[in-house]
Design a protein around this motif. Structure first.
Motif, PDB file in Angstrom:
ATOM      1  N   ASN A 212       4.600 -11.780   3.577  1.00 46.61           N
ATOM      2  CA  ASN A 212       3.809 -11.973   2.039  1.00 46.61           C
ATOM      3  C   ASN A 212       3.674 -10.384   2.151  1.00 46.61           C
ATOM      4  N   THR A 213       3.008  -8.919   0.900  1.00 50.91           N
ATOM      5  CA  THR A 213       2.236  -8.334   1.198  1.00 50.91           C
ATOM      6  C   THR A 213       1.216  -8.590   0.100  1.00 50.91           C
ATOM      7  N   ASP A 214      -0.012  -8.058   0.029  1.00 50.89           N
ATOM      8  CA  ASP A 214      -1.119  -8.092  -0.450  1.00 50.89           C
ATOM      9  C   ASP A 214      -0.967  -8.376  -1.924  1.00 50.89           C
ATOM     10  N   GLY A 215      -0.166  -7.962  -2.682  1.00 44.90           N
ATOM     11  CA  GLY A 215       0.489  -8.229  -4.180  1.00 44.90           C
ATOM     12  C   GLY A 215       1.916  -7.564  -4.486  1.00 44.90           C
ATOM     13  N   GLY A 216       2.453  -7.578  -5.266  1.00 44.78           N
ATOM     14  CA  GLY A 216       3.851  -7.625  -5.996  1.00 44.78           C
ATOM     15  C   GLY A 216       4.482  -8.115  -7.317  1.00 44.78           C
ATOM     16  N   TRP A 217       5.374  -7.249  -7.198  1.00 47.91           N
ATOM     17  CA  TRP A 217       6.652  -8.332  -8.568  1.00 47.91           C
ATOM     18  C   TRP A 217       7.750  -8.929  -7.526  1.00 47.91           C
ATOM     19  N   ARG A 218       8.165  -9.850  -7.408  1.00 40.85           N
ATOM     20  CA  ARG A 218       9.225  -9.947  -7.533  1.00 40.85           C
ATOM     21  C   ARG A 218      10.422  -9.779  -7.926  1.00 40.85           C
ATOM     22  N   LYS A 220      11.010  -7.356 -10.061  1.00 44.67           N
ATOM     23  CA  LYS A 220      10.919  -5.467  -9.061  1.00 44.67           C
ATOM     24  C   LYS A 220      11.243  -5.767  -8.137  1.00 44.67           C
ATOM     25  N   LYS A 221      10.795  -6.739  -7.177  1.00 46.21           N
ATOM     26  CA  LYS A 221      10.774  -6.456  -5.731  1.00 46.21           C
ATOM     27  C   LYS A 221      10.281  -4.914  -4.871  1.00 46.21           C
ATOM     28  N   ILE A 222       8.997  -4.806  -5.899  1.00 41.98           N
ATOM     29  CA  ILE A 222       7.773  -3.930  -5.355  1.00 41.98           C
ATOM     30  C   ILE A 222       6.829  -4.805  -5.211  1.00 41.98           C
ATOM     31  N   GLY A 223       6.581  -4.392  -3.876  1.00 40.83           N
ATOM     32  CA  GLY A 223       5.366  -5.019  -3.219  1.00 40.83           C
ATOM     33  C   GLY A 223       4.645  -3.987  -2.340  1.00 40.83           C
ATOM     34  N   TYR A 224       3.237  -4.147  -2.381  1.00 45.29           N
ATOM     35  CA  TYR A 224       2.245  -3.196  -1.966  1.00 45.29           C
ATOM     36  C   TYR A 224       1.415  -3.614  -1.070  1.00 45.29           C
ATOM     37  N   GLU A 225       0.405  -3.215   0.201  1.00 43.35           N
ATOM     38  CA  GLU A 225      -0.386  -3.694   1.246  1.00 43.35           C
ATOM     39  C   GLU A 225      -1.542  -2.082   1.242  1.00 43.35           C
ATOM     40  N   ARG A 256       2.414   1.326   0.529  1.00 47.94           N
ATOM     41  CA  ARG A 256       1.312   1.341   1.651  1.00 47.94           C
ATOM     42  C   ARG A 256       0.110   2.683   1.554  1.00 47.94           C
ATOM     43  N   PHE A 257      -1.085   1.474   1.662  1.00 52.21           N
ATOM     44  CA  PHE A 257      -2.595   2.375   1.223  1.00 52.21           C
ATOM     45  C   PHE A 257      -3.007   2.213   1.760  1.00 52.21           C
ATOM     46  N   THR A 258      -4.003   3.049   1.594  1.00 53.62           N
ATOM     47  CA  THR A 258      -5.107   3.653   2.765  1.00 53.62           C
ATOM     48  C   THR A 258      -6.171   4.115   2.143  1.00 53.62           C
ATOM     49  N   SER A 259      -7.324   4.377   2.508  1.00 55.00           N
ATOM     50  CA  SER A 259      -8.832   4.414   1.921  1.00 55.00           C
ATOM     51  C   SER A 259      -8.535   5.781   1.392  1.00 55.00           C
ATOM     52  N   ARG A 260      -8.016   6.710   2.249  1.00 57.29           N
ATOM     53  CA  ARG A 260      -7.714   7.929   1.565  1.00 57.29           C
ATOM     54  C   ARG A 260      -6.676   8.367  -0.205  1.00 57.29           C
ATOM     55  N   ASP A 261      -6.311   7.121   0.065  1.00 55.23           N
ATOM     56  CA  ASP A 261      -5.595   7.539  -1.501  1.00 55.23           C
ATOM     57  C   ASP A 261      -6.084   7.519  -1.981  1.00 55.23           C
ATOM     58  N   GLY A 262      -6.565   8.118  -3.337  1.00 55.32           N
ATOM     59  CA  GLY A 262      -6.608   8.263  -4.777  1.00 55.32           C
ATOM     60  C   GLY A 262      -5.980   7.562  -5.737  1.00 55.32           C
ATOM     61  N   ASP A 263      -7.202   6.945  -6.454  1.00 47.24           N
ATOM     62  CA  ASP A 263      -6.362   6.506  -8.070  1.00 47.24           C
ATOM     63  C   ASP A 263      -5.093   7.183  -8.508  1.00 47.24           C
ATOM     64  N   ALA A 264      -5.436   8.659  -8.466  1.00 46.25           N
ATOM     65  CA  ALA A 264      -3.953   8.745  -9.165  1.00 46.25           C
ATOM     66  C   ALA A 264      -3.082   9.342  -8.280  1.00 46.25           C
ATOM     67  N   THR A 265      -2.654   8.798  -6.721  1.00 46.00           N
ATOM     68  CA  THR A 265      -1.749   8.653  -5.717  1.00 46.00           C
ATOM     69  C   THR A 265      -1.153   7.832  -5.580  1.00 46.00           C
ATOM     70  N   ILE A 266      -2.476   6.742  -6.087  1.00 43.88           N
ATOM     71  CA  ILE A 266      -1.237   5.694  -6.123  1.00 43.88           C
ATOM     72  C   ILE A 266      -0.332   5.436  -7.542  1.00 43.88           C
TER      73      ILE A 266
END
Length: 339
Positions: A212-218, A220-225, A256-266
């Motif tokens: 499982n990914t933290d969230g996603g759209w089946r 579109k086959k896109i997930g995010y973590e 995949r995102f971390t605490s260093r990623d800002g909103d614009a980057t995400i």
């Protein structure tokens, strides 16, 4: 003693002397003590606040959520309690709100607002960026659903902050397992993306779930973590490498995102992934359209060869009327062998 206690009660029972109380314990509220060096947690703050009320108050807000087992509460948050003693004191916030008996539960021997009332108070009194992650955690632990939260709002119509509560409840998702997951969901929703599925399952080519990914759209086959600290252990790193590679082979794009990623980057990365998924979908739809058109053309050609009915029967048109003459290989609508 690792739990808060009322000093006068301990002395009266002979459990402590006044000298011991002064030297080995520290007062965190008026008359309420804790052993020197004890690290304050949200639960300990809640217990101390309840003792300060002389066991007559009702723990609420973040304190109630902590007692229900909700995670991710900052230990620096003051305790929240509904009480008549509204004297200002460090480390505690007293609310004078009215509360009905059916909104009170007993947890660990203390009076606590019900899960629903706790969620209502959090949504009314705190901005959505603060309340929604906490309500997600509370709802997950107490099995509250977004539909139940929204259905409870009419009871509190007219109370201060109820409009803000309605907006917050509409964005709650008990499937989120951490505040960063909640924040990512809210960021994507605010940018206009459809509601993502929390803990989104990713199947392989045989339909077996890879993970499982933290969230996603089946579709579109896109997930995010969100990669928190727990992803940094050796075992977790090994598992993540296998899992992400298997998901990639299944045609999924995992961001995949971390605490260093800002909103614009995400949002920029999500926009790129979304555009790629849209192009892929359009290409697949176009290919299907071409295949369908080719199939229809082939069928039409067969019909022209077989006759207008397409059943192996020729259509002979005479001068006055059209009549069907049987094909030499058919009789009575059934195929017969050649003579």
């Amino acid at each position: 003693m690792q739990q808060p206690f009322i000093g006068a009660e301990a002395i009266a029972k002979g459990a402590l002397t006044r000298h011991t109380l002064r030297t080995r314990f520290t007062a965190i509220h008026d008359g309420v003590y804790l052993a020197v060096g004890t690290e304050l947690t949200p639960r300990l703050r809640a217990q101390a606040a309840w003792l300060r009320s002389r066991r007559s108050g009702v723990l609420a807000g973040f304190s109630a959520a902590a007692l229900y087992g909700a995670r991710w509460i900052d230990a620096c948050h003051p305790a929240h309690i509904i009480d008549d003693n509204r004297r200002r004191e460090s480390g505690i916030v007293v609310w004078g709100d009215a509360i009905d008996e059916d909104e009170i539960r007993m947890v660990a021997g203390m009076r606590v607002t019900s899960p629903m009332r706790t969620a209502i108070d959090l949504a009314r009194k705190f901005p959505p960026a603060v309340s929604i992650p906490m309500i997600d955690a509370l709802a997950r632990k107490t099995k509250l659903t977004r539909a139940q939260l929204l259905a409870a709002l009419p009871r509190y119509a007219g109370r201060q902050g109820i409009v803000r509560a309605r907006m917050a409840f509409a964005l709650v998702d008990p499937g989120a397992q951490s505040p960063p997951e909640t924040r990512l969901r809210l960021l994507f929703l605010s940018a206009g993306y459809p509601w993502p599925q929390s803990q989104c399952p990713v199947p392989d080519e045989f339909g077996c779930v890879i993970g499982n990914t933290d969230g996603g759209w089946r579709r579109k086959k896109i997930g995010y973590e969100y990669e928190g600290e727990h992803h940094l252990t050796v075992e977790q790193l090994r598992y993540d490498i296998w899992r992400y590679e298997a998901m990639r082979e299944a045609g999924w794009n995992i961001l995949r995102f971390t605490s260093r990623d800002g909103d614009a980057t995400i949002l920029a990365r999500m926009a790129k992934a979304w555009d790629a998924a849209e192009r892929h979908s359009a290409a697949c739809d176009g290919g299907a359209g071409i295949r369908a058109k080719t199939a229809l053309s082939s069928l039409a050609a067969q019909c022209r060869v077989l006759g207008a009915d397409g059943d192996g029967t020729r259509v002979t048109v005479g001068r006055k009327s059209a009549q069907k003459s049987p094909n030499r290989h058919t009789q009575g609508g059934e195929r017969r062998p050649r003579s």
